[in-house]
Design a protein around this motif. Structure first.
Motif, mmCIF file in Angstrom:
data_model
loop_
_atom_site.group_PDB
_atom_site.id
_atom_site.type_symbol
_atom_site.label_atom_id
_atom_site.label_comp_id
_atom_site.label_asym_id
_atom_site.label_seq_id
_atom_site.Cartn_x
_atom_site.Cartn_y
_atom_site.Cartn_z
ATOM 1 N N CYS A 1 25.155 -5.593 -62.502
ATOM 2 C CA CYS A 1 26.171 -5.076 -61.565
ATOM 3 C C CYS A 1 27.134 -4.128 -62.267
ATOM 4 C CB CYS A 1 26.926 -6.221 -60.915
ATOM 5 S SG CYS A 1 25.993 -7.083 -59.655
ATOM 6 N N ILE A 2 27.531 -4.478 -63.472
ATOM 7 C CA ILE A 2 28.457 -3.612 -64.215
ATOM 8 C C ILE A 2 27.798 -2.274 -64.529
ATOM 9 C CG2 ILE A 2 29.602 -3.329 -66.446
ATOM 10 C CD1 ILE A 2 30.387 -6.230 -66.316
ATOM 11 N N ILE A 3 26.546 -2.302 -64.966
ATOM 12 C CA ILE A 3 25.834 -1.061 -65.277
ATOM 13 C C ILE A 3 25.598 -0.244 -64.008
ATOM 14 C CG2 ILE A 3 23.643 -0.137 -66.144
ATOM 15 C CD1 ILE A 3 23.597 -2.553 -68.073
ATOM 16 N N ALA A 4 25.236 -0.926 -62.921
ATOM 17 C CA ALA A 4 24.984 -0.224 -61.653
ATOM 18 C C ALA A 4 26.252 0.430 -61.103
ATOM 19 C CB ALA A 4 24.410 -1.191 -60.625
ATOM 20 N N THR A 5 27.388 -0.250 -61.217
ATOM 21 C CA THR A 5 28.630 0.361 -60.721
ATOM 22 C C THR A 5 29.023 1.564 -61.566
ATOM 23 O OG1 THR A 5 29.941 -1.227 -61.991
ATOM 24 C CG2 THR A 5 29.555 -1.725 -59.667
ATOM 25 N N SER A 6 28.713 1.527 -62.853
ATOM 26 C CA SER A 6 29.003 2.686 -63.689
ATOM 27 C C SER A 6 28.159 3.884 -63.277
ATOM 28 C CB SER A 6 28.756 2.363 -65.159
ATOM 29 O OG SER A 6 29.660 1.399 -65.614
ATOM 30 N N ILE A 7 26.874 3.646 -63.034
ATOM 31 C CA ILE A 7 25.982 4.738 -62.630
ATOM 32 C C ILE A 7 26.341 5.246 -61.235
ATOM 33 C CG2 ILE A 7 23.585 5.312 -62.064
ATOM 34 C CD1 ILE A 7 22.786 3.324 -64.295
ATOM 35 N N LEU A 8 26.564 4.334 -60.310
ATOM 36 C CA LEU A 8 26.932 4.714 -58.947
ATOM 37 C C LEU A 8 28.282 5.445 -58.930
ATOM 38 C CD1 LEU A 8 26.251 4.475 -55.890
ATOM 39 C CD2 LEU A 8 27.621 2.395 -55.899
ATOM 40 N N GLY A 9 29.222 4.953 -59.689
ATOM 41 C CA GLY A 9 30.539 5.602 -59.760
ATOM 42 C C GLY A 9 30.455 6.993 -60.327
ATOM 43 N N PHE A 10 29.629 7.171 -61.357
ATOM 44 C CA PHE A 10 29.472 8.496 -61.949
ATOM 45 C C PHE A 10 28.882 9.473 -60.947
ATOM 46 C CE2 PHE A 10 26.994 11.631 -64.352
ATOM 47 C CZ PHE A 10 28.018 12.217 -65.074
ATOM 48 N N SER A 11 27.879 9.037 -60.189
ATOM 49 C CA SER A 11 27.271 9.939 -59.205
ATOM 50 C C SER A 11 28.237 10.249 -58.057
ATOM 51 C CB SER A 11 25.975 9.346 -58.670
ATOM 52 O OG SER A 11 26.235 8.166 -57.952
ATOM 53 N N LEU A 12 29.022 9.260 -57.623
ATOM 54 C CA LEU A 12 30.007 9.515 -56.566
ATOM 55 C C LEU A 12 31.093 10.478 -57.029
ATOM 56 C CD1 LEU A 12 30.502 6.000 -54.951
ATOM 57 C CD2 LEU A 12 29.598 8.039 -53.861
ATOM 58 N N VAL A 13 31.571 10.286 -58.244
ATOM 59 C CA VAL A 13 32.606 11.175 -58.779
ATOM 60 C C VAL A 13 32.055 12.587 -58.917
ATOM 61 C CG1 VAL A 13 33.976 11.671 -60.843
ATOM 62 C CG2 VAL A 13 33.959 9.380 -59.893
ATOM 63 N N LYS A 14 30.811 12.702 -59.339
ATOM 64 C CA LYS A 14 30.201 14.024 -59.477
ATOM 65 C C LYS A 14 30.094 14.726 -58.128
ATOM 66 C CE LYS A 14 26.023 16.307 -61.058
ATOM 67 N NZ LYS A 14 24.663 16.118 -61.576
ATOM 68 N N SER A 15 29.599 14.026 -57.104
ATOM 69 C CA SER A 15 29.428 14.665 -55.793
ATOM 70 C C SER A 15 30.773 15.007 -55.155
ATOM 71 C CB SER A 15 28.604 13.778 -54.872
ATOM 72 O OG SER A 15 29.293 12.584 -54.583
ATOM 73 N N GLN A 16 31.727 14.079 -55.226
ATOM 74 C CA GLN A 16 33.044 14.367 -54.652
ATOM 75 C C GLN A 16 33.770 15.448 -55.445
ATOM 76 O OE1 GLN A 16 35.548 10.987 -53.991
ATOM 77 N NE2 GLN A 16 34.279 10.200 -52.337
ATOM 78 N N GLY A 17 33.558 15.475 -56.747
ATOM 79 C CA GLY A 17 34.187 16.510 -57.568
ATOM 80 C C GLY A 17 33.664 17.886 -57.232
ATOM 81 N N LEU A 18 32.353 18.007 -57.020
ATOM 82 C CA LEU A 18 31.779 19.297 -56.638
ATOM 83 C C LEU A 18 32.267 19.736 -55.263
ATOM 84 C CD1 LEU A 18 28.122 18.910 -57.949
ATOM 85 C CD2 LEU A 18 29.953 20.324 -58.906
ATOM 86 N N LYS A 19 32.362 18.787 -54.334
ATOM 87 C CA LYS A 19 32.884 19.103 -52.994
ATOM 88 C C LYS A 19 34.340 19.566 -53.087
ATOM 89 C CE LYS A 19 34.090 16.823 -48.706
ATOM 90 N NZ LYS A 19 34.228 15.529 -48.058
ATOM 91 N N ASN A 20 35.126 18.874 -53.897
ATOM 92 C CA ASN A 20 36.531 19.226 -54.070
ATOM 93 C C ASN A 20 36.674 20.586 -54.751
ATOM 94 O OD1 ASN A 20 39.225 18.604 -53.713
ATOM 95 N ND2 ASN A 20 39.410 17.723 -55.753
ATOM 96 N N PHE A 21 35.775 20.887 -55.683
ATOM 97 C CA PHE A 21 35.808 22.178 -56.367
ATOM 98 C C PHE A 21 35.516 23.322 -55.408
ATOM 99 C CE2 PHE A 21 33.774 25.470 -59.040
ATOM 100 C CZ PHE A 21 34.859 25.757 -59.850
ATOM 101 N N SER A 22 34.569 23.122 -54.486
ATOM 102 C CA SER A 22 34.274 24.177 -53.509
ATOM 103 C C SER A 22 35.447 24.389 -52.555
ATOM 104 C CB SER A 22 32.998 23.858 -52.743
ATOM 105 O OG SER A 22 33.181 22.724 -51.922
ATOM 106 N N ILE A 23 36.138 23.316 -52.189
ATOM 107 C CA ILE A 23 37.328 23.450 -51.336
ATOM 108 C C ILE A 23 38.418 24.218 -52.082
ATOM 109 C CG2 ILE A 23 39.183 22.172 -50.187
ATOM 110 C CD1 ILE A 23 37.120 19.988 -49.576
#
Length: 145
Positions: free
Chosen positions: A35-57
């Motif tokens: 669970c700890i490893i999965a949340t790290s991977i999932l969190g990294f992918s969410l931050v990446k996608s939201q960061g790219l969306k925020n960058f385009s805005i």
């Protein structure tokens, strides 16, 4: 005064380890580690996608000559959330996940913008001269005649 950082660090480690032990007792150690490893991977992918969306805005706002300060603050919140999600532990994962919620980000942005004493404006060199009265024409000096 020098030991406050150490005390806070050890209090954090104590709560993180005791929370991990509690979760590991209910789910099992192997599943808790997954669970700890999965949340790290999932969190990294969410931050990446939201960061790219925020960058385009941010790019759109800069192109429209609007202030991107809200998106900059959201980017800092996303960066902090990503940092918390990459640190192994359930408490930091919970705090990082809370920072990824858009409503929480909006409240953080509103709070920080209210506290900011500096107002930002964006103006390019082209718009600066459009507001002035410019009269084009030819002239001739009387001294030259």
């Amino acid at each position: 005064m020098r030991f406050i950082g150490f005390i806070i660090f050890f209090i954090y480690v104590y709560f993180e380890v005791s929370f991990f032990i509690t979760v590991a007792n209910t789910m099992g150690v192997f599943l808790a580690l997954i669970c700890i490893i999965a949340t790290s991977i999932l969190g990294f992918s969410l931050v990446k996608s939201q960061g790219l969306k925020n960058f385009s805005i941010m790019q759109q706002k800069i192109a429209n000559k609007q202030s991107p300060k809200n998106e900059i603050i959201k980017s800092v919140a996303l960066l902090f959330a990503g940092f918390l999600l990459l640190i192994p532990g359930f408490l930091t994962d919970i705090l990082g996940a809370i920072l990824l919620i858009p409503n929480v980000q909006e409240h953080i942005v509103k709070f920080i913008v209210r506290k900011m004493p500096i107002k930002s404006t964006f103006a390019s060199s082209q718009t600066r001269y459009q507001n002035e009265d410019i009269i084009e024409g030819e002239f001739k000096r009387k001294d030259d005649e």
